[in-house]
Design a protein around this motif. Structure first.
Motif, short mmCIF file in Angstrom:
data_model
loop_
_atom_site.label_atom_id
_atom_site.label_comp_id
_atom_site.label_asym_id
_atom_site.label_seq_id
_atom_site.Cartn_x
_atom_site.Cartn_y
_atom_site.Cartn_z
N SER A 16 0.83 -1.20 0.00
CA SER A 16 0.00 0.00 0.00
C SER A 16 0.86 1.25 0.00
N LEU A 17 1.91 1.26 0.82
CA LEU A 17 2.79 2.42 0.88
C LEU A 17 3.59 2.57 -0.41
N ASP A 18 4.05 1.45 -0.97
CA ASP A 18 4.81 1.51 -2.22
C ASP A 18 3.96 2.05 -3.36
N VAL A 19 2.70 1.60 -3.44
CA VAL A 19 1.79 2.07 -4.47
C VAL A 19 1.57 3.58 -4.32
N ALA A 20 1.37 4.02 -3.07
CA ALA A 20 1.13 5.44 -2.83
C ALA A 20 2.33 6.28 -3.27
N ARG A 21 3.52 5.77 -3.02
CA ARG A 21 4.72 6.52 -3.42
C ARG A 21 4.90 6.53 -4.95
N GLU A 22 4.71 5.36 -5.56
CA GLU A 22 5.04 5.21 -6.97
C GLU A 22 4.10 5.97 -7.89
N PHE A 23 2.80 5.97 -7.58
CA PHE A 23 1.83 6.48 -8.54
C PHE A 23 1.33 7.90 -8.25
N ASP A 24 1.77 8.48 -7.15
CA ASP A 24 1.34 9.85 -6.88
C ASP A 24 1.93 10.79 -7.94
N GLY A 25 1.06 11.49 -8.64
CA GLY A 25 1.49 12.38 -9.71
C GLY A 25 1.54 11.74 -11.08
N ALA A 26 1.12 10.48 -11.18
CA ALA A 26 1.11 9.81 -12.48
C ALA A 26 0.03 10.39 -13.37
N ALA A 27 0.03 9.96 -14.63
CA ALA A 27 -0.94 10.43 -15.63
C ALA A 27 -0.94 11.96 -15.71
N ASP A 28 0.26 12.53 -15.81
CA ASP A 28 0.41 13.99 -15.92
C ASP A 28 -0.24 14.71 -14.74
#
Length: 430
Positions: free
Chosen positions: A162-174
C-alpha cells in the motif's frame, strides 16, 4: 493557445445559480479561461451545449471501480456474509488482467454519466492506474489493506504494498492521479499494524482513507473491547486529520461528528450501498450542520449496482430526509454540492466547481427530455430527475472524453467484450 469552447448552454455556478453562458477552456493547461456570454468563436474546438446545462464534473469519492465485474454476482445479503461468503472468495481469484478489464468497464460507465474524478480502494493498483491514464479521468488511488487472517509476514507485505503504491503512482498520468494509504477498516486491520501504517504514511505526507462506522458490526466490537467509539479510536491512531477521509460514517454519534468537525476529516456518504446492504441511514444533515466536509460515492458496483452519481444524488436526498425525519433535510443544492465540490474537497482532487482559473472538469447535461421538462428548477432536476444517460459531453483536465455520447478515450465495445470474457473465466476459477 489551444482552446475549447462549450457554447450555447446554461452554466451551474458555485453558488448554485444558473446563467446563460459559454465556457472557454485552455486545453493545454486544463483550466477554465472564462465563463460568459458569446465567448471566443474562434476556439480550436467547440462543444455544442444548446439546450443543456453545463455542470462541474461529478466526483465519485469512494468506489472500488474494478468491482464492475461482480455486478449482480451476489445480492440481497448483509455486509459481513456478503463479503466473506461471496465477494472475498471471488476477489481472491482475480488476476491483474481481470482488474484492468473491470476498471476500464467502470471508467467507461463513469465517463458516460458525467463523472470526471474518483477515489478508489482496491488491489492490482498498477492496472487501475494504467486504465485511468488511458481513459483521461482524475483519481485518488490506493491499495486496500486487510490483515485479518494473515500471518505477520503477509500482513506487513500488504502494508508495504500500500505504501509503495502510494509513493510510486502519486502524480502519475500527468498529475491526474494522486494516491493514499488505504487500510480497509478499523476492524479488518489489527491495531499494531494500524499504528505503524498510519504513522509511516503521515510521515511521508500520504493521506489515509478507510471504511468506518459502516455497520453496527464495525462499531460494537470496538466499543465492547475498548470502551470507546470507533472514531475516538481512530483519533488515537492518528487517523483523523484534515488530509484523511473515511467512507460511510453511517453509525456516528454526536461526539464523533464533533471529532470529524474538529479534525477536518472528510466523510464520503454512499447511500445506495448502505440501503442495499441494510447498513443503516447516515445522519447526513447533522454532518452538514456541523460543518463536516461530506462527499458522495457509489461504493463498488457489486453493492450499488452502478456507478451513476446522478442516481446517488437522488438516493442521498431521499435517504437523508428519512434519516432526519424532515422533508427539508439534505436539500437539492446540498446534494449537488456533495457530488461536486464536497467530494472534490473530501478526497482533495481538483474540480468540483466551474470558475475561472479552476480545473476544466465538466459535464454537459442534455435537458431535452420528458423527465427534465419543464425546467422549473435545474438544480432540483440534477438532484431528483436527471440520469447519467442525460450527459451529452464529458470533459476532464480540458480534454474531451465523451462527445455526443461517444467515448473518445476508450473503445466502449471492446471494453465490454473484455469484461464479459474476464467474468466468464473468473466464474470457472471460483
Amino acid at each position: 493557445m489551444n482552446t475549447l469552447r462549450i457554447a450555447g448552454g446554461q452554466v451551474l455556478r458555485p453558488d448554485a445559480t444558473v446563467e446563460d453562458a459559454d465556457v472557454l477552456v485552455d486545453r493545454d493547461e486544463g483550466t477554465i479561461l472564462d465563463i460568459g456570454a458569446d465567448l471566443d468563436a474562434d476556439a480550436d474546438e467547440t462543444l455544442d451545449a444548446a439546450g443543456c446545462l453545463v455542470t462541474p464534473g461529478l466526483v465519485n469519492a469512494h468506489c472500488h471501480v474494478a468491482m464492475t465485474l461482480l455486478r449482480g454476482y451476489a445480492d440481497d445479503k448483509p455486509l459481513d456474509a456478503w463479503l466473506r461468503e461471496d465477494i472475498w472468495p471471488a476477489e481472491g481469484a482475480l488476476m491483474p488482467e481481470d482488474v484492468r478489464a473491470g476498471a476500464e468497464l467502470g471508467l467507461v460507465e463513469m465517463i458516460k454519466s458525467g463523472t470526471t474524478g474518483f477515489a478508489d480502494m482496491y488491489f492490482h493498483v498498477p492496472e487501475i492506474a494504467a486504465a485511468v491514464e488511458e481513459a483521461g479521468l482524475r483519481a485518488r488511488l490506493g491499495h486496500g489493506v486487510v490483515t485479518l487472517g494473515k500471518d505477520d509476514a503477509d500482513a506487513r507485505a500488504d502494508i508495504d504494498e500500500s505504501l509503495d503504491v502510494a509513493r510510486e503512482f502519486d502524480g502519475a498520468a500527468d498529475g491526474r492521479i494522486r494516491t493514499a494509504a488505504m487500510p480497509h477498516s478499523l476492524t479488518t486491520v489489527a491495531e499494531e499494524y494500524l499504528r505503524e501504517f498510519v504513522a509511516d504514511a503521515h510521515d511521508e505526507g500520504i493521506p489515509v482513507h478507510y471504511h468506518a462506522n459502516e455497520t453496527t458490526d464495525e462499531v460494537d466490537p470496538i466499543v465492547d473491547e475498548r470502551g470507546e467509539r470507533p472514531l475516538s479510536y481512530a483519533k488515537d491512531l492518528g487517523m483523523l486529520t484534515g488530509d484523511d477521509f473515511l467512507a460511510h460514517g453511517v453509525h456516528v454519534d454526536d461526539a464523533e461528528i464533533d471529532l470529524l468537525d474538529e479534525a477536518g476529516t472528510g466523510v464520503v456518504h454512499c447511500p445506495a450501498s448502505n440501503m442495499k446492504l441494510a447498513s443503516g441511514m447516515a445522519p447526513v444533515q447533522k454532518l452538514l450542520d456541523a460543518g463536516v466536509t461530506v462527499g458522495l460515492g457509489t461504493d463498488g458496483a457489486a453493492s450499488n449496482n452502478d456507478l451513476d452519481m446522478f442516481d446517488e444524488m437522488r438516493d442521498a436526498a431521499m435517504l437523508g430526509k428519512l434519516a432526519a425525519e424532515d422533508a427539508s433535510a439534505v436539500a437539492a443544492p446540498d446534494v449537488v454540492r456533495m457530488a461536486t465540490a464536497g467530494s472534490a474537497a473530501a478526497v482533495d482532487l481538483p474540480g468540483g466547481a466551474l470558475e475561472v482559473g479552476g480545473a476544466a472538469d465538466l459535464a454537459v447535461v442534455d435537458l431535452d427530455a420528458p423527465h427534465l421538462t419543464p425546467a422549473n428548477d435545474l438544480v432540483s432536476h440534477l438532484a431528483y430527475a436527471a440520469r447519467g444517460s442525460d450527459v451529452r459531453h464529458t470533459v476532464c483536465d480540458g480534454r474531451v472524453l465523451m462527445r455526443d455520447r461517444e467515448v473518445l478515450t476508450l473503445d466502449e465495445d471492446a471494453v465490454m467484450a473484455r469484461a464479459r470474457e474476464a467474468v466468464a473465466s473468473l466464474r470457472e476459477r471460483v
